[in-house]
Design a protein around this motif. Structure first.
Motif, PDB file in Angstrom:
ATOM      1  N   SER A  54       0.835  -1.199   0.000  1.00 20.49           N
ATOM      2  CA  SER A  54       0.000   0.000   0.000  1.00 20.49           C
ATOM      3  C   SER A  54       0.872   1.251   0.000  1.00 20.49           C
ATOM      4  O   SER A  54       0.505   2.267  -0.582  1.00 20.49           O
ATOM      5  CB  SER A  54      -0.951   0.000   1.191  1.00 20.49           C
ATOM      6  OG  SER A  54      -0.224  -0.015   2.400  1.00 20.49           O
ATOM      7  N   ARG A  55       2.032   1.186   0.618  1.00 16.45           N
ATOM      8  CA  ARG A  55       2.947   2.333   0.604  1.00 16.45           C
ATOM      9  C   ARG A  55       3.420   2.634  -0.811  1.00 16.45           C
ATOM     10  O   ARG A  55       3.513   3.790  -1.219  1.00 16.45           O
ATOM     11  CB  ARG A  55       4.153   2.071   1.498  1.00 16.45           C
ATOM     12  CG  ARG A  55       3.854   2.136   2.955  1.00 16.45           C
ATOM     13  CD  ARG A  55       5.102   1.943   3.767  1.00 16.45           C
ATOM     14  NE  ARG A  55       4.773   1.946   5.184  1.00 16.45           N
ATOM     15  CZ  ARG A  55       5.618   1.608   6.130  1.00 16.45           C
ATOM     16  NH1 ARG A  55       6.835   1.231   5.812  1.00 16.45           N
ATOM     17  NH2 ARG A  55       5.254   1.635   7.383  1.00 16.45           N
ATOM     18  N   GLU A  56       3.743   1.581  -1.560  1.00 16.52           N
ATOM     19  CA  GLU A  56       4.197   1.782  -2.942  1.00 16.52           C
ATOM     20  C   GLU A  56       3.088   2.377  -3.798  1.00 16.52           C
ATOM     21  O   GLU A  56       3.333   3.288  -4.588  1.00 16.52           O
ATOM     22  CB  GLU A  56       4.670   0.464  -3.538  1.00 16.52           C
ATOM     23  CG  GLU A  56       5.945  -0.063  -2.924  1.00 16.52           C
ATOM     24  CD  GLU A  56       6.274  -1.460  -3.404  1.00 16.52           C
ATOM     25  OE1 GLU A  56       5.361  -2.170  -3.878  1.00 16.52           O
ATOM     26  OE2 GLU A  56       7.446  -1.852  -3.312  1.00 16.52           O
ATOM     27  N   ARG A  57       1.884   1.861  -3.646  1.00 21.52           N
ATOM     28  CA  ARG A  57       0.754   2.390  -4.423  1.00 21.52           C
ATOM     29  C   ARG A  57       0.490   3.841  -4.056  1.00 21.52           C
ATOM     30  O   ARG A  57       0.264   4.684  -4.930  1.00 21.52           O
ATOM     31  CB  ARG A  57      -0.505   1.546  -4.183  1.00 21.52           C
ATOM     32  CG  ARG A  57      -0.432   0.179  -4.832  1.00 21.52           C
ATOM     33  CD  ARG A  57      -1.781  -0.517  -4.767  1.00 21.52           C
ATOM     34  NE  ARG A  57      -2.283  -0.656  -3.413  1.00 21.52           N
ATOM     35  CZ  ARG A  57      -2.218  -1.752  -2.688  1.00 21.52           C
ATOM     36  NH1 ARG A  57      -1.663  -2.837  -3.181  1.00 21.52           N
ATOM     37  NH2 ARG A  57      -2.720  -1.784  -1.464  1.00 21.52           N
ATOM     38  N   ARG A  58       0.519   4.143  -2.762  1.00 25.30           N
ATOM     39  CA  ARG A  58       0.289   5.510  -2.306  1.00 25.30           C
ATOM     40  C   ARG A  58       1.371   6.446  -2.838  1.00 25.30           C
ATOM     41  O   ARG A  58       1.091   7.558  -3.287  1.00 25.30           O
ATOM     42  CB  ARG A  58       0.253   5.540  -0.779  1.00 25.30           C
ATOM     43  CG  ARG A  58      -0.267   6.822  -0.203  1.00 25.30           C
ATOM     44  CD  ARG A  58      -0.374   6.787   1.320  1.00 25.30           C
ATOM     45  NE  ARG A  58      -0.909   5.561   1.857  1.00 25.30           N
ATOM     46  CZ  ARG A  58      -0.265   4.757   2.706  1.00 25.30           C
ATOM     47  NH1 ARG A  58       0.940   5.042   3.122  1.00 25.30           N
ATOM     48  NH2 ARG A  58      -0.834   3.664   3.166  1.00 25.30           N
ATOM     49  N   ALA A  59       2.617   5.999  -2.821  1.00 21.28           N
ATOM     50  CA  ALA A  59       3.719   6.823  -3.324  1.00 21.28           C
ATOM     51  C   ALA A  59       3.563   7.072  -4.826  1.00 21.28           C
ATOM     52  O   ALA A  59       3.801   8.196  -5.299  1.00 21.28           O
ATOM     53  CB  ALA A  59       5.052   6.133  -3.042  1.00 21.28           C
ATOM     54  N   ARG A  60       3.150   6.043  -5.581  1.00 17.19           N
ATOM     55  CA  ARG A  60       2.934   6.224  -7.020  1.00 17.19           C
ATOM     56  C   ARG A  60       1.818   7.217  -7.290  1.00 17.19           C
ATOM     57  O   ARG A  60       1.941   8.080  -8.155  1.00 17.19           O
ATOM     58  CB  ARG A  60       2.598   4.888  -7.683  1.00 17.19           C
ATOM     59  CG  ARG A  60       3.816   4.229  -8.285  1.00 17.19           C
ATOM     60  CD  ARG A  60       3.415   3.036  -9.120  1.00 17.19           C
ATOM     61  NE  ARG A  60       3.692   1.851  -8.313  1.00 17.19           N
ATOM     62  CZ  ARG A  60       2.836   0.912  -7.997  1.00 17.19           C
ATOM     63  NH1 ARG A  60       1.612   0.956  -8.434  1.00 17.19           N
ATOM     64  NH2 ARG A  60       3.184  -0.094  -7.245  1.00 17.19           N
ATOM     65  N   ARG A  61       0.721   7.093  -6.537  1.00 18.88           N
ATOM     66  CA  ARG A  61      -0.401   8.024  -6.729  1.00 18.88           C
ATOM     67  C   ARG A  61       0.019   9.451  -6.405  1.00 18.88           C
ATOM     68  O   ARG A  61      -0.326  10.391  -7.112  1.00 18.88           O
ATOM     69  CB  ARG A  61      -1.593   7.614  -5.863  1.00 18.88           C
ATOM     70  CG  ARG A  61      -2.399   6.484  -6.437  1.00 18.88           C
ATOM     71  CD  ARG A  61      -3.725   6.363  -5.714  1.00 18.88           C
ATOM     72  NE  ARG A  61      -3.562   6.106  -4.294  1.00 18.88           N
ATOM     73  CZ  ARG A  61      -3.681   4.928  -3.713  1.00 18.88           C
ATOM     74  NH1 ARG A  61      -3.969   3.875  -4.424  1.00 18.88           N
ATOM     75  NH2 ARG A  61      -3.518   4.790  -2.413  1.00 18.88           N
ATOM     76  N   GLN A  62       0.781   9.610  -5.324  1.00 18.64           N
ATOM     77  CA  GLN A  62       1.240  10.937  -4.936  1.00 18.64           C
ATOM     78  C   GLN A  62       2.179  11.506  -5.994  1.00 18.64           C
ATOM     79  O   GLN A  62       2.101  12.692  -6.324  1.00 18.64           O
ATOM     80  CB  GLN A  62       1.953  10.868  -3.577  1.00 18.64           C
ATOM     81  CG  GLN A  62       2.281  12.203  -2.990  1.00 18.64           C
ATOM     82  CD  GLN A  62       1.034  12.981  -2.615  1.00 18.64           C
ATOM     83  OE1 GLN A  62       0.031  12.418  -2.233  1.00 18.64           O
ATOM     84  NE2 GLN A  62       1.090  14.285  -2.760  1.00 18.64           N
TER      85      GLN A  62
END
Length: 70
Positions: A54-62
């Motif tokens: 979820s951290r990777e997905r959140r970082a990509r979205r950001q």
């Protein structure tokens, strides 16, 4: 007219509607899952773990959000 003569067809229709609803819902969930998988695969440039954290997905979205505003 007996109550069962009315209740049985109505129950059959309700059961068919429920089965159809769940079949369509699961199909849509599967299609969305496959689309998300294809998008993540194209973003990463190849095969990777099937599920990113979820951290990777959140970082990509950001990062995408920041790139759009700049």
């Amino acid at each position: 007219m007996d109550g069962m003569q009315i209740a049985l067809p109505v129950l059959g229709i309700v059961a068919a509607a429920a089965v159809t609803f769940y079949a369509v819902s699961f199909n849509e969930i599967r299609e969305k899952s496959l689309q998300d998988w294809d998008e993540s695969e194209s973003e990463n440039g190849g095969y990777r773990r099937l599920s990113s954290s979820s951290r990777e997905r959140r970082a990509r979205r950001q990062a995408k959000k920041n790139n759009k505003t700049n």
